[in-house]
Scaffold this active site. Structure first.
Site, mmCIF file in Angstrom:
data_model
loop_
_atom_site.group_PDB
_atom_site.id
_atom_site.type_symbol
_atom_site.label_atom_id
_atom_site.label_comp_id
_atom_site.label_asym_id
_atom_site.label_seq_id
_atom_site.Cartn_x
_atom_site.Cartn_y
_atom_site.Cartn_z
ATOM 1 N N CYS A 96 1.065 -1.295 -0.174
ATOM 2 C CA CYS A 96 -0.054 0.051 0.165
ATOM 3 C C CYS A 96 0.865 1.332 -0.027
ATOM 4 O O CYS A 96 1.979 1.262 0.725
ATOM 5 C CB CYS A 96 -1.032 0.241 1.139
ATOM 6 S SG CYS A 96 -2.035 1.517 1.377
ATOM 7 N N GLU A 126 3.321 -6.180 8.231
ATOM 8 C CA GLU A 126 3.674 -4.840 7.928
ATOM 9 C C GLU A 126 5.048 -4.600 8.913
ATOM 10 O O GLU A 126 5.649 -3.755 8.343
ATOM 11 C CB GLU A 126 2.455 -3.678 8.300
ATOM 12 C CG GLU A 126 2.883 -2.571 7.981
ATOM 13 C CD GLU A 126 1.856 -1.503 8.175
ATOM 14 O OE1 GLU A 126 0.607 -2.040 7.963
ATOM 15 O OE2 GLU A 126 2.066 -0.474 8.372
ATOM 16 N N SER A 222 -6.472 -10.199 10.944
ATOM 17 C CA SER A 222 -6.528 -8.910 10.376
ATOM 18 C C SER A 222 -6.452 -7.958 11.517
ATOM 19 O O SER A 222 -7.169 -8.015 12.420
ATOM 20 C CB SER A 222 -7.738 -8.565 9.505
ATOM 21 O OG SER A 222 -7.959 -7.378 9.631
HETATM 22 S S1 SF4 Z 1 -5.706 -0.009 5.927
HETATM 23 FE FE1 SF4 Z 1 -3.590 -0.467 5.126
HETATM 24 S S2 SF4 Z 1 -3.787 -1.163 3.004
HETATM 25 FE FE2 SF4 Z 1 -5.688 -0.154 3.643
HETATM 26 S S3 SF4 Z 1 -5.412 2.189 2.974
HETATM 27 FE FE3 SF4 Z 1 -4.469 1.874 5.024
HETATM 28 S S4 SF4 Z 1 -2.564 1.470 5.078
HETATM 29 FE FE4 SF4 Z 1 -3.464 1.209 2.847
#
Ligand code: SF4
Length: 308
Positions: A96, A126, A222
């Site tokens: 992302c 992450e 998650s």
């Molecule tokens: S939750 Fe994670 S994948 Fe979704 S916009 Fe935010 S940083 Fe990006």
């Protein structure tokens, strides 16, 4: 029974982009396409992509030579990028852009000679990616107690960055503790916190004022879905994390007049519909969508997937 849907809920722009990268790669290059780690933390999404020809691996050594390889939305350490380069794997990076921004901030702070503190959950992909992207040691703190346990001198030049799936609310006590502990400390602008995380958490707080039970649609691995469930519980509403309608337990709803539903950033709307269907099998429901913050953020796809 009244059913209220939190707004916003479900897919964020980073997740939409990551899934689209795998789908477009499958169309452009043909199956199989290899994906390192679950592209996003949701089994339904992973299974649908598997059915289209994606193969998920945890380690690049499982990827045959020359195979198109996608890095998941969570980001990867530099060592993983280097391994892919050494093996000559054609890589599409679905990290992302907001995670990449955190990597870049970390690198900037380190280049200025600051000791880098990362606020996040140990073992989350992450966090592993971010720790492996910056060229130097990173101190991970998960809570206020970890800050108290730091042995660095108070005048150490320190900078902090945060895991994107923590919100302003999650991190503010830890940041205050860091600021109280160090005299020379810098951190990113508050606007750099992931918009999607913050919006989904604010929406679940609004939802909690109206309902007796909260159902969070999302996967147990998650991070942001777990956090939504925790917020519901913290504000005193019985809250449950469920993958889909099959996990709904009618016992939870025994005394409930109003039920709230939200979904983590990696959970597709089809699973929210599935939960509503499961509620309908218990009794008649009236579904309303709450007003909430509009999101219109879109992230660009890698150029090689959009060119001709
Ligand atoms: S939750 Fe994670 S994948 Fe979704 S916009 Fe935010 S940083 Fe990006």
């Amino acid at each position: 029974m009244e059913v209220y849907l939190a707004q916003p809920r479900g897919f964020c722009a980073g997740v939409v982009r990551a899934i689209e990268i795998v789908e477009r790669a499958l169309e452009k290059y043909g199956p199989p396409v290899y994906v390192r780690h679950e592209i996003v933390h949701n089994k339904y999404v992973v299974e649908s992509l598997k059915n289209k020809g994606a193969i998920f691996v945890e380690d690049l050594s499982e990827v045959p030579p020359l195979s198109v390889t996608v890095f998941s939305a969570h980001g990867v350490a530099r060592s993983v990028e280097e391994e892919a380069a050494v093996r000559g794997l054609p890589v599409l990076n679905a990290t992302c852009p907001l995670v990449t921004k955190v990597h870049n901030q970390g690198k900037r702070y380190m280049s200025k000679g600051r000791v880098l503190v990362l606020i996040g959950h140990a073992g989350h992909p992450e966090v592993e990616g971010t720790m492996g992207q910056v060229p130097g040691p990173v101190t991970l703190v998960q809570n206020v107690d970890d800050v108290a346990a730091l042995t660095l001198p108070a005048d150490t030049p320190v900078a902090y960055i945060t895991q994107t799936t923590l919100s302003v609310d999650d991190t503010k006590d830890i940041i205050s503790a860091l600021q109280a502990r160090f005299t020379d400390i810098q951190g990113p602008d508050i606007r750099d916190i992931c918009y999607a995380t913050q919006n989904r958490q604010s929406a679940v707080r609004d939802l909690s004022k109206l309902v007796d039970v909260i159902l969070v649609v999302g996967a147990t691995n998650s991070s942001n879905s777990n956090r939504l469930r925790e917020i519901g519980t913290e504000v005193g509403v019985a809250s449950y994390l469920i993958a889909d309608g099959s996990e709904l337990n009618p016992e939870w709803l025994k005394d409930a007049k109003a039920v709230g539903i939200t979904a983590g950033a990696s959970a597709p709307e089809v699973l929210v519909d599935d939960v509503i269907e499961a509620l309908r099998r218990i009794g008649p429901v009236k579904v309303s969508v709450l007003p909430g913050r509009e999101e219109n953020i879109e992230f660009r796809l890698p150029a090689e997937l959009t060119a001709g």
